[in-house]
Design a protein around this motif. Structure first.
Motif, short mmCIF file in Angstrom:
data_model
loop_
_atom_site.label_atom_id
_atom_site.label_comp_id
_atom_site.label_asym_id
_atom_site.label_seq_id
_atom_site.Cartn_x
_atom_site.Cartn_y
_atom_site.Cartn_z
N LYS A 1 0.83 -1.18 0.00
CA LYS A 1 0.00 0.00 0.00
C LYS A 1 0.89 1.25 0.00
N TYR A 2 1.65 1.44 1.09
CA TYR A 2 2.48 2.64 1.19
C TYR A 2 3.97 2.35 1.40
N THR A 3 4.29 1.26 2.09
CA THR A 3 5.70 0.96 2.36
C THR A 3 5.95 -0.52 2.08
N TYR A 4 7.22 -0.89 1.94
CA TYR A 4 7.50 -2.30 1.65
C TYR A 4 7.18 -3.19 2.86
N ALA A 5 7.09 -2.55 4.06
CA ALA A 5 6.70 -3.31 5.25
C ALA A 5 5.28 -3.87 5.10
N ASP A 6 4.43 -3.20 4.30
CA ASP A 6 3.10 -3.75 4.02
C ASP A 6 3.21 -5.14 3.43
N VAL A 7 4.19 -5.32 2.56
CA VAL A 7 4.35 -6.60 1.87
C VAL A 7 4.90 -7.65 2.83
N VAL A 8 5.95 -7.29 3.59
CA VAL A 8 6.55 -8.32 4.45
C VAL A 8 5.71 -8.62 5.69
N SER A 9 4.67 -7.81 5.96
CA SER A 9 3.83 -8.17 7.10
C SER A 9 2.48 -8.69 6.63
N TYR A 10 2.33 -8.89 5.32
CA TYR A 10 1.04 -9.25 4.73
C TYR A 10 0.38 -10.44 5.42
N ARG A 11 1.12 -11.54 5.55
CA ARG A 11 0.51 -12.72 6.17
C ARG A 11 1.21 -13.11 7.47
N PHE A 12 2.00 -12.19 8.02
CA PHE A 12 2.74 -12.53 9.23
C PHE A 12 2.27 -11.69 10.41
N GLN A 13 2.88 -11.94 11.58
CA GLN A 13 2.49 -11.19 12.78
C GLN A 13 2.89 -9.73 12.62
N ARG A 14 1.90 -8.86 12.80
CA ARG A 14 2.10 -7.47 12.43
C ARG A 14 3.20 -6.77 13.24
N VAL A 15 3.13 -6.87 14.54
CA VAL A 15 4.02 -6.05 15.37
C VAL A 15 5.50 -6.37 15.16
N PRO A 16 5.91 -7.64 15.31
CA PRO A 16 7.35 -7.89 15.13
C PRO A 16 7.83 -7.67 13.69
N MET A 17 7.01 -7.99 12.69
CA MET A 17 7.45 -7.85 11.31
C MET A 17 7.58 -6.38 10.92
N ARG A 18 6.58 -5.58 11.33
CA ARG A 18 6.66 -4.14 11.04
C ARG A 18 7.87 -3.52 11.74
N SER A 19 8.12 -3.97 12.98
CA SER A 19 9.24 -3.40 13.72
C SER A 19 10.55 -3.70 12.99
N LEU A 20 10.68 -4.95 12.54
CA LEU A 20 11.89 -5.33 11.80
C LEU A 20 12.04 -4.51 10.52
N ALA A 21 10.97 -4.46 9.72
CA ALA A 21 11.05 -3.77 8.44
C ALA A 21 11.30 -2.27 8.64
N ALA A 22 10.65 -1.69 9.65
CA ALA A 22 10.83 -0.26 9.89
C ALA A 22 12.26 0.02 10.36
N THR A 23 12.81 -0.87 11.19
CA THR A 23 14.19 -0.68 11.62
C THR A 23 15.14 -0.76 10.44
N GLY A 24 14.94 -1.79 9.59
CA GLY A 24 15.76 -1.91 8.38
C GLY A 24 15.68 -0.65 7.53
N SER A 25 14.46 -0.14 7.34
CA SER A 25 14.28 1.08 6.55
C SER A 25 15.03 2.25 7.17
N LEU A 26 14.84 2.43 8.48
CA LEU A 26 15.42 3.60 9.12
C LEU A 26 16.94 3.54 9.14
N VAL A 27 17.49 2.34 9.35
CA VAL A 27 18.96 2.22 9.33
C VAL A 27 19.49 2.62 7.95
N VAL A 28 18.87 2.09 6.89
CA VAL A 28 19.30 2.41 5.54
C VAL A 28 19.14 3.91 5.27
#
Lengths: 561, 102
Positions: free
Chosen positions: A133-160
């Protein structure tokens, strides 16, 4: 709204006036004749982009407008914007400088920066469009647990984003210092304030148009310098052979200029660097985010095609520019070479100024001014894309999905995003100032290694492998993030050259081969060992995800206006 | 997406045609790109002499120049080939599936 608009106009006006004053002050002491066309053209660019921001601000109302320009960007426009997002001042000045010093090796380097794009096309582009929808975290949390997956993807994004920002801000400050005679702190602050204005008021729509204009200016400017130089050097015959012949006569490397040299010595380093460049591009959050601005998969594919064409053409130009610079600038009596502190003859302003000095040799002060303004515009476009991606990770992933569990008012989410932009802009200014005296050349390599090892593996595996589970993704994603960062710090570039701690603990400069392997093994091992109830549900959910990914049915659809 | 819609799509033969055609095509093109790029890098690592030969008798331009530019152009051409087929054949199949199940 009225208040916002007034505040915006006032801010914009004072900024332009301030920039002119500051630049004028220093310009009088330094090379004024050089600076005036540059400053005039730069101010024209700033005025135009602020005008666009004002226009975009009135069209940016919903979250979809703010994050994805309403999904109404065409494939061609998005292709230009992607090129504008990707072609940084560092690659324009850095690669032409590399060709200026090393000849053929510069071409090898630039090839690596391009070959990631076909993989984005074949593996990622339409899948992203169909699932996110808006961020790639939407894709990696699509069928997984929202909180830990979003946290991981957002951390990866912010570090980069933060690593890339440091490199861009320091480069911006230094470049503007040389080109405009502006104080470093002023330069970094102006960049910071401008991107805060673009992103908070104009969101993705303004960012997109800043990137499109910048891409046109950069491609146009580079074309003029490259072919202008070819024309001048070959006295109108346009023969590359004649250009190369003159270059080898002047350059100290002679015929070796036309041959691969020392850049690729260890095959492991070469393979590892290649992996980081190829798949790191597919893990850059500000690039991935661009695929949500087009209405469907058809336009997403077109964007990659156009972007690859523009970026490839751009790298061919930098090669010509490097050789043109050798012929027109490198002769000791050209007026562009100065003796440095060590008594060695070098290009005025250093090798990275090859493209800029060549502009002056080919088209005088006017072209020099134009290219200086283009270089500044280039930095602004890249930094605003990065800031928007960082702000989206904070507001859409961390605030709306992790903290508020998806129960959040859209307007409130956009407000958080604007606050995050403000904070990121200030952080960017502070980082730029803090890292002024540091060598930040390794930052780009680190950014790509982290993007390829942390963001790319979870993204690609979540799309293509039905058996991935939350546990596997978390294990692999965090391992990739930590290992790539550690390997760079313990490697020769940081451990030995920057920190001066002696022999490196990790022997390779380019860690991606190892850190990517660790990430993928982590994902695989964590997933196959996961027999939890959640894991079963996540595997079962793959079928529906895959159908949507393949057909686009149910995807965030067409433009909202 | 509702489960019955997923089953309707998955039991449509055109869906399987689309998925297998696209996957094969994307994998082939990705492998071609990998071979071209790493082929180039490995030639540089192991056979610099090959790239250092003059392109023609007495030329200063080496064989490496058109090969290097060729890698850049091949990336563009490969994405073009993909987008050409995907935006015609694959999109047509996708639309047919949509019309049949929705």
């Amino acid at each position: 709204m009225r208040l916002w608009q007034n505040a915006f106009v006032a801010l914009a006006l004072s900024l332009v006036a301030g920039a002119a004053l500051a630049a004028g002050d220093v310009g009088e002491v330094k090379k004024q004749a050089v600076n005036i066309p540059a400053i005039v053209m730069f101010l024209a660019f700033v005025a135009a982009t602020l005008g666009i921001t004002y226009w975009a601000a009135q069209r940016t109302k919903t979250a979809k407008d703010f994050y994805a320009a309403g999904g109404g960007i065409t494939g061609f426009q998005n292709g230009l914007a992607i090129a504008g997002d990707y072609m940084s001042a560092a690659s324009f000045l850095g690669i032409s400088g590399l060709v200026f010093i090393n000849g053929y090796d510069g071409l090898i380097y630039s090839v690596g920066w391009l070959v990631g794009w076909p993989f984005i096309m074949f593996l990622i582009a339409e899948q992203l469009r169909n699932l996110g929808k808006y961020t790639y975290a939407d894709v990696v949390s699509y069928r997984f647990q929202r909180v830990p997956m979003r946290s991981l993807a957002a951390t990866g994004s912010l570090v980069v984003v933060v690593l890339y920002l440091i490199g861009q801000m320091v480069g911006a400050g230094k470049l503007i210092q040389v080109l405009f005679g502006l104080d470093y702190v002023y330069a970094v602050t102006i960049v910071g304030i401008l991107i805060i204005l673009y992103v908070t008021f104009g969101g993705m729509l303004a960012t997109t148009w800043v990137q499109i204009i910048k891409a046109c200016l950069l491609l146009g400017g580079a074309t003029i310098i490259a072919f202008g130089a070819l024309h001048v050097v070959t006295e109108g015959s346009w023969s590359p052979e004649a250009l190369f012949r003159k270059a080898t006569e002047i350059h100290a490397k002679k015929d070796a200029l036309m041959r691969p040299g020392a850049l690729v010595t260890s095959p492991i380093e070469a393979i590892s660097l290649g992996l980081a460049l190829m798949f790191g591009t597919a893990g850059l959050p500000h690039i991935l985010m661009r695929f949500f601005t087009v209405p469907n998969a058809t336009e997403a594919r077109k964007s990659v095609f156009y972007a690859t064409g523009f970026i490839g053409y751009f790298y061919i130009l930098t090669f010509l520019i490097g050789f043109g610079a050798i012929v027109l600038l490198m002769a000791p009596d050209s007026g562009y070479m100065v003796t440095n502190a060590k008594g060695v003859l070098e290009l005025k302003g250093g090798q990275n100024m090859a493209a800029v000095q060549l502009a002056s040799a080919v088209g005088g002060n006017l072209l020099l001014g134009f290219i200086s303004a283009v270089a500044f515009a280039t930095i602004l476009a890249v930094v605003s894309g990065l800031t928007l991606a960082g702000a989206s990770a904070i507001s859409h992933d961390l605030y709306a999905n992790v903290w508020a569990h998806g129960n959040v008012d859209e307007q409130q989410e956009v407000r958080v995003s604007k606050m995050a932009t403000l904070v990121l802009g200030v952080i960017a200014i502070l980082l730029g100032i803090a890292f002024e005296q540091q060598n930040v050349a390794y930052m780009v390599g680190l950014t790509f290694a982290v993007a390829a090892s942390a963001n790319f593996p979870i993204l690609i595996v979540s799309v293509f492998w039905s058996k991935m589970t939350t546990r596997g993704a978390l294990l692999g994603g965090w391992l990739g993030l930590v290992s790539s960062t550690l390997f760079v710090i313990l490697g020769p570039t940081v451990w030995t050259d920057v920190l001066k701690l002696g022999d490196a603990i990790f022997p390779f400069k380019n860690p991606a081969l190892f850190s990517m392997a660790i990430a993928f093994i982590g994902i695989w091992l964590g997933s196959i060992l996961d027999n939890s109830e959640n894991a079963k549900q996540e595997r079962a959910a793959f079928e529906a995800q895959d159908v949507r990914c393949q057909t686009g049915i149910g995807a965030e659809g067409a433009a909202s206006h | 997406m509702q489960q019955d819609l997923v089953h309707a799509i998955k039991s449509n033969p055109k869906y399987h045609e689309l998925v297998s055609k696209r996957r094969t095509f994307a994998v082939i093109l990705a492998i071609v790109m990998l071979v071209i790029y790493y082929g180039f890098i490995l030639i540089i690592a192991f056979n610099k002499e090959f790239l250092s030969q003059p392109l023609w008798e007495g030329s200063i331009t080496t064989v490496g120049i058109p090969i290097g530019l060729g890698v850049i152009i091949s990336a563009f051409v490969l994405t073009g080939i993909y987008v050409f087929r995907a935006n015609s054949e694959f999109d047509r199949l996708t639309n047919e599936i949509k019309e049949e199940v929705l």
